[in-house]
Design a protein around this motif. Structure first.
Motif, PDB file in Angstrom:
ATOM      1  N   LEU A  33      25.029 -19.382 149.958  1.00 53.61           N
ATOM      2  CA  LEU A  33      25.454 -18.417 150.969  1.00 53.61           C
ATOM      3  C   LEU A  33      24.741 -17.079 150.881  1.00 53.61           C
ATOM      4  CD1 LEU A  33      29.331 -19.026 150.860  1.00 53.61           C
ATOM      5  CD2 LEU A  33      27.648 -20.043 152.396  1.00 53.61           C
ATOM      6  N   LEU A  34      24.246 -16.715 149.713  1.00 51.92           N
ATOM      7  CA  LEU A  34      23.657 -15.395 149.515  1.00 51.92           C
ATOM      8  C   LEU A  34      22.140 -15.421 149.402  1.00 51.92           C
ATOM      9  CD1 LEU A  34      26.265 -13.851 147.048  1.00 51.92           C
ATOM     10  CD2 LEU A  34      26.209 -13.756 149.540  1.00 51.92           C
ATOM     11  N   THR A  35      21.523 -16.461 149.862  1.00 59.38           N
ATOM     12  CA  THR A  35      20.054 -16.520 149.867  1.00 59.38           C
ATOM     13  C   THR A  35      19.518 -15.759 151.077  1.00 59.38           C
ATOM     14  OG1 THR A  35      20.081 -18.601 151.106  1.00 59.38           O
ATOM     15  CG2 THR A  35      20.112 -18.751 148.698  1.00 59.38           C
ATOM     16  N   GLU A  36      18.232 -15.487 151.042  1.00 64.31           N
ATOM     17  CA  GLU A  36      17.609 -14.746 152.141  1.00 64.31           C
ATOM     18  C   GLU A  36      17.659 -15.524 153.443  1.00 64.31           C
ATOM     19  OE1 GLU A  36      16.538 -11.734 152.172  1.00 64.31           O
ATOM     20  OE2 GLU A  36      16.957 -11.336 150.067  1.00 64.31           O
ATOM     21  N   GLU A  37      17.723 -16.840 153.364  1.00 68.08           N
ATOM     22  CA  GLU A  37      17.758 -17.668 154.563  1.00 68.08           C
ATOM     23  C   GLU A  37      19.177 -17.933 155.054  1.00 68.08           C
ATOM     24  OE1 GLU A  37      15.036 -18.434 156.078  1.00 68.08           O
ATOM     25  OE2 GLU A  37      13.798 -17.498 154.516  1.00 68.08           O
ATOM     26  N   SER A  38      20.169 -17.441 154.348  1.00 75.44           N
ATOM     27  CA  SER A  38      21.547 -17.714 154.721  1.00 75.44           C
ATOM     28  C   SER A  38      21.912 -16.972 156.018  1.00 75.44           C
ATOM     29  CB  SER A  38      22.498 -17.281 153.597  1.00 75.44           C
ATOM     30  OG  SER A  38      23.839 -17.369 154.024  1.00 75.44           O
ATOM     31  N   TYR A  39      22.736 -17.625 156.837  1.00 76.29           N
ATOM     32  CA  TYR A  39      23.171 -17.027 158.107  1.00 76.29           C
ATOM     33  C   TYR A  39      23.992 -15.772 157.861  1.00 76.29           C
ATOM     34  CZ  TYR A  39      25.726 -16.504 162.511  1.00 76.29           C
ATOM     35  OH  TYR A  39      26.297 -16.011 163.656  1.00 76.29           O
ATOM     36  N   ILE A  40      24.851 -15.812 156.839  1.00 80.68           N
ATOM     37  CA  ILE A  40      25.701 -14.661 156.531  1.00 80.68           C
ATOM     38  C   ILE A  40      24.863 -13.468 156.101  1.00 80.68           C
ATOM     39  CG2 ILE A  40      27.526 -13.814 154.999  1.00 80.68           C
ATOM     40  CD1 ILE A  40      28.637 -16.619 154.907  1.00 80.68           C
ATOM     41  N   VAL A  41      23.858 -13.719 155.250  1.00 80.60           N
ATOM     42  CA  VAL A  41      22.994 -12.641 154.783  1.00 80.60           C
ATOM     43  C   VAL A  41      22.208 -12.038 155.939  1.00 80.60           C
ATOM     44  CG1 VAL A  41      21.031 -12.088 153.301  1.00 80.60           C
ATOM     45  CG2 VAL A  41      22.848 -13.559 152.449  1.00 80.60           C
ATOM     46  N   LYS A  98      23.184  -8.233 156.374  1.00 82.71           N
ATOM     47  CA  LYS A  98      22.279  -7.443 155.541  1.00 82.71           C
ATOM     48  C   LYS A  98      21.981  -6.092 156.173  1.00 82.71           C
ATOM     49  CE  LYS A  98      17.832  -7.685 153.149  1.00 82.71           C
ATOM     50  NZ  LYS A  98      16.637  -8.510 152.886  1.00 82.71           N
ATOM     51  N   GLY A  99      21.672  -6.105 157.474  1.00 81.04           N
ATOM     52  CA  GLY A  99      21.345  -4.849 158.147  1.00 81.04           C
ATOM     53  C   GLY A  99      22.511  -3.869 158.169  1.00 81.04           C
ATOM     54  N   PRO A 100      23.707  -4.271 158.685  1.00 84.48           N
ATOM     55  CA  PRO A 100      24.840  -3.332 158.694  1.00 84.48           C
ATOM     56  C   PRO A 100      25.250  -2.843 157.312  1.00 84.48           C
ATOM     57  CG  PRO A 100      25.251  -5.189 160.165  1.00 84.48           C
ATOM     58  CD  PRO A 100      24.013  -5.508 159.411  1.00 84.48           C
ATOM     59  N   LEU A 101      25.248  -3.752 156.306  1.00 84.91           N
ATOM     60  CA  LEU A 101      25.617  -3.330 154.957  1.00 84.91           C
ATOM     61  C   LEU A 101      24.617  -2.345 154.388  1.00 84.91           C
ATOM     62  CD1 LEU A 101      26.880  -6.679 153.387  1.00 84.91           C
ATOM     63  CD2 LEU A 101      28.245  -4.730 154.126  1.00 84.91           C
ATOM     64  N   LYS A 102      23.343  -2.524 154.729  1.00 81.08           N
ATOM     65  CA  LYS A 102      22.324  -1.601 154.242  1.00 81.08           C
ATOM     66  C   LYS A 102      22.517  -0.221 154.846  1.00 81.08           C
ATOM     67  CE  LYS A 102      17.325  -1.152 153.650  1.00 81.08           C
ATOM     68  NZ  LYS A 102      16.009  -1.761 153.931  1.00 81.08           N
ATOM     69  N   GLU A 103      22.860  -0.173 156.134  1.00 79.45           N
ATOM     70  CA  GLU A 103      23.112   1.110 156.779  1.00 79.45           C
ATOM     71  C   GLU A 103      24.322   1.805 156.161  1.00 79.45           C
ATOM     72  OE1 GLU A 103      23.505   0.449 160.906  1.00 79.45           O
ATOM     73  OE2 GLU A 103      21.447  -0.256 161.208  1.00 79.45           O
ATOM     74  N   VAL A 104      25.402   1.020 155.925  1.00 83.35           N
ATOM     75  CA  VAL A 104      26.592   1.601 155.314  1.00 83.35           C
ATOM     76  C   VAL A 104      26.283   2.106 153.911  1.00 83.35           C
ATOM     77  CG1 VAL A 104      28.918   1.110 154.501  1.00 83.35           C
ATOM     78  CG2 VAL A 104      28.158   0.208 156.697  1.00 83.35           C
ATOM     79  N   SER A 105      25.487   1.329 153.167  1.00 85.24           N
ATOM     80  CA  SER A 105      25.130   1.731 151.802  1.00 85.24           C
ATOM     81  C   SER A 105      24.338   3.025 151.794  1.00 85.24           C
ATOM     82  CB  SER A 105      24.337   0.608 151.134  1.00 85.24           C
ATOM     83  OG  SER A 105      23.905   0.980 149.854  1.00 85.24           O
ATOM     84  N   VAL A 106      23.424   3.170 152.771  1.00 86.34           N
ATOM     85  CA  VAL A 106      22.625   4.395 152.840  1.00 86.34           C
ATOM     86  C   VAL A 106      23.520   5.593 153.161  1.00 86.34           C
ATOM     87  CG1 VAL A 106      20.810   5.567 154.131  1.00 86.34           C
ATOM     88  CG2 VAL A 106      20.511   3.181 153.434  1.00 86.34           C
ATOM     89  N   LYS A 107      24.483   5.395 154.090  1.00 84.93           N
ATOM     90  CA  LYS A 107      25.358   6.494 154.482  1.00 84.93           C
ATOM     91  C   LYS A 107      26.299   6.916 153.359  1.00 84.93           C
ATOM     92  CE  LYS A 107      25.332   5.383 159.412  1.00 84.93           C
ATOM     93  NZ  LYS A 107      26.144   5.010 160.601  1.00 84.93           N
ATOM     94  N   LEU A 108      26.714   5.936 152.534  1.00 85.73           N
ATOM     95  CA  LEU A 108      27.660   6.235 151.460  1.00 85.73           C
ATOM     96  C   LEU A 108      26.985   6.528 150.127  1.00 85.73           C
ATOM     97  CD1 LEU A 108      30.409   3.537 152.178  1.00 85.73           C
ATOM     98  CD2 LEU A 108      30.350   5.923 152.926  1.00 85.73           C
TER      99      LEU A 108
END
Length: 521
Positions: A86-94, A98-108
């Motif tokens: 589930l957490l591979t680069e090819e995973s649908y969930i990732v 990945k994009g929204p979590l990265k934005e949230v991580s940058v903001k926080l």
């Protein structure tokens, strides 16, 4: 001598092969059981018994340790499976997160500045989050314990109501306060709201105030509530007839006023529709209407529903679709045998003034006694019926109460009459006064409902109350009650004065003359 020397050389050679332990080796007793060992046999047996008992405890500890290691390995295995699938680069969930979590991580990320320089942010914030969850759980448990300790049990009081028999054989319990029937300038009949009883009436109204205005206040238990018998086929039409029968049974002469508060206004509206010839006027306080009323505009509909809790919306849905399931929720709240907060039991949102009022001891005492009387029969069916009435077709529309001029236009003769003269017309709808009081901070019956009533009944008087809630103006407010009576009845004139007159010569009967006979009751 030679044999002895050979034996000694063998012993010396063996001794040279053994490390120095500080214990002299003599070679005696090798392979031979000495008497000292035979005498200590019982000692060895006791040691073996203790080792057997300790080994059982060790087995339990070992089993628990092995089980913990097994679960640890299972967790690691599940973690590896999740990471590899589930957490591979090819995973649908990732890909999606990945994009929204990265934005949230940058903001926080600026929060990391508050951490020590030698701390890993991932580890530090994990610990902080875990501690936060534990603290929240502890606070929740403490809050539950404090509330649980103050819960008061419901007490069923002995029967105390006066009851009258209706034409169909049912008994209806009622209560009257104020001036007696023969001295009443105004008779005011009040059906109660949901989870209430005849004890409510106008909460906290003083008898001295009723006497000042010459008011006779009559309250009664709806069918199945309090000490009134249930109705096998209850609807709003039968409710209006019950009100008329009660007024006649208790000696109300002529017309009377009807007062409806919250959901009790359903029965007041029904009285205006089905027995208008008995009604002098109506006083409505935060009147509830069907929240599914099709004639409401989109703005009125959205304003009605937006401030209600999800639980209340769900209960309305059950009442409309699957009313039998309401009994389950009622047994978990006001039929649980314990008292609770009104906003929790009825799933209500409260304004500022209402929140302050419901915490007072006077309100709590009144509320608990009223609930105890309301549920004394222990039957949820009347409450389910009342909930269904709120959201179902009433059998009439509020527009039917609108005053209109209706003329006969059918057939040829009315048309000829219209051409050569005025047609016969009559006024339809409810012709008496209708007063509506609405708190603008009411989140139980929102102001949009009263706006709808004012739109469909333009002749009604709408009194908007700034900063007032659902309870704050109507409950336990002597000054508010005085304003209400002044609006309805004018300046206080006290009760009627009865003067006895000598018997007439014609029939010999005694007549009573009211000093203020021009005022109807």
């Amino acid at each position: 001598m030679e044999g002895t020397a050979e034996l000694n050389s063998w012993r010396e050679e063996l001794a040279s092969l053994v490390e120095e332990t500080g214990i002299p080796f003599t070679g005696d007793g090798i392979g031979i059981l000495t008497p000292e060992l035979t005498t200590n046999k019982s000692l060895f047996e006791s040691v073996d018994t203790e080792e057997t008992a300790e080994s059982f405890k060790d087995q339990i500890k070992g089993f628990a340790k092995a089980w913990a290691e097994l679960m640890t390995e299972l967790g690691k295995g599940c973690k590896d499976v999740v990471q590899q699938t589930l957490l591979t680069e090819e995973s649908y969930i990732v890909k999606k997160t990945k994009g929204p979590l990265k934005e949230v991580s940058v903001k926080l990320r600026f929060f990391n500045e508050f951490l020590p320089e030698d701390r890993d942010p991932v580890h530090a914030w994990s610990v902080i989050f875990f501690v936060f969850i534990l603290a929240l759980a502890a606070l929740t448990v403490n809050k539950y314990d404090s509330n649980h300790q103050t819960v008061k049990k419901v007490y069923v009081h002995p029967p105390s109501a006066v009851r009258v028999m209706l034409p169909d054989g049912r008994y209806m319990a009622y209560r009257e306060v104020g001036v007696p029937a023969d001295k009443a300038r105004f008779s005011l009949v009040t059906p109660h709201s949901f989870l209430s009883s005849r004890l409510a009436g106008i909460p906290g109204v003083k008898v001295s105030l009723l006497e000042e205005y010459g008011v006779r206040l009559i309250t009664y238990d709806l069918p199945g509530f309090g000490e009134s018998d249930p109705h096998p086929n209850r609807n709003l039409s039968s409710s209006a007839l019950d009100m008329s029968y009660l007024a006649e049974a208790v000696g109300v002469k002529g017309k009377f006023w009807v007062l409806g508060y919250s959901s009790g206004s359903l029965h007041a509206w029904a009285a205006l529709k089905y027995i208008p010839n008995r009604i002098e006027g109506a006083a409505m306080f935060a009147p509830l209407i069907n929240p599914y009323e099709s004639s409401m505009t989109k703005e009125e509909m959205s304003g009605t529903w937006k401030n209600w809790t999800r639980r209340r919306k769900f209960l309305y849905y059950l009442a409309r679709r699957i009313p039998k399931f309401l009994g389950y929720f009622y047994h978990r709240t006001f039929f649980s045998g314990k008292h609770g907060q009104i906003n929790k039991w009825l799933s209500l949102s409260l304004g500022n003034k209402d929140k302050t009022l419901v915490k007072t001891s006077d309100f709590e005492e009144f509320w608990q006694r009223d609930v105890e009387e309301s549920i004394r029969q222990g039957n949820t069916k009347p409450f389910i019926e009342e909930s269904v009435l709120q959201v179902s077709n009433w059998g009439f529309s509020l527009m039917d109460l609108q005053v209109q001029r209706k003329c006969q236009r059918k057939g040829i003769f009315p048309w000829l009459q219209f051409m050569y003269g005025e047609a016969e017309c009559e006024l339809t709808g409810f012709l008496g006064p209708i007063h509506i009081w609405q708190g603008m901070d009411d989140m139980v019956v929102p102001p949009t409902m009263s706006d709808y009533v004012a739109r469909v009944l333009p002749n009604a008087f709408l009194h908007r109350l700034p900063e007032e809630g659902h309870f704050s103006y109507f409950f336990l407010c002597n000054e508010c009650h005085k304003q209400i009576f002044t609006t309805l009845f004018g300046n206080p004139q006290g009760p009627l004065d009865i003067v006895d007159v000598a018997p007439t010569k014609e029939n010999g009967e005694v007549e009573s003359i009211c000093a203020d006979s021009a005022i109807g009751i």
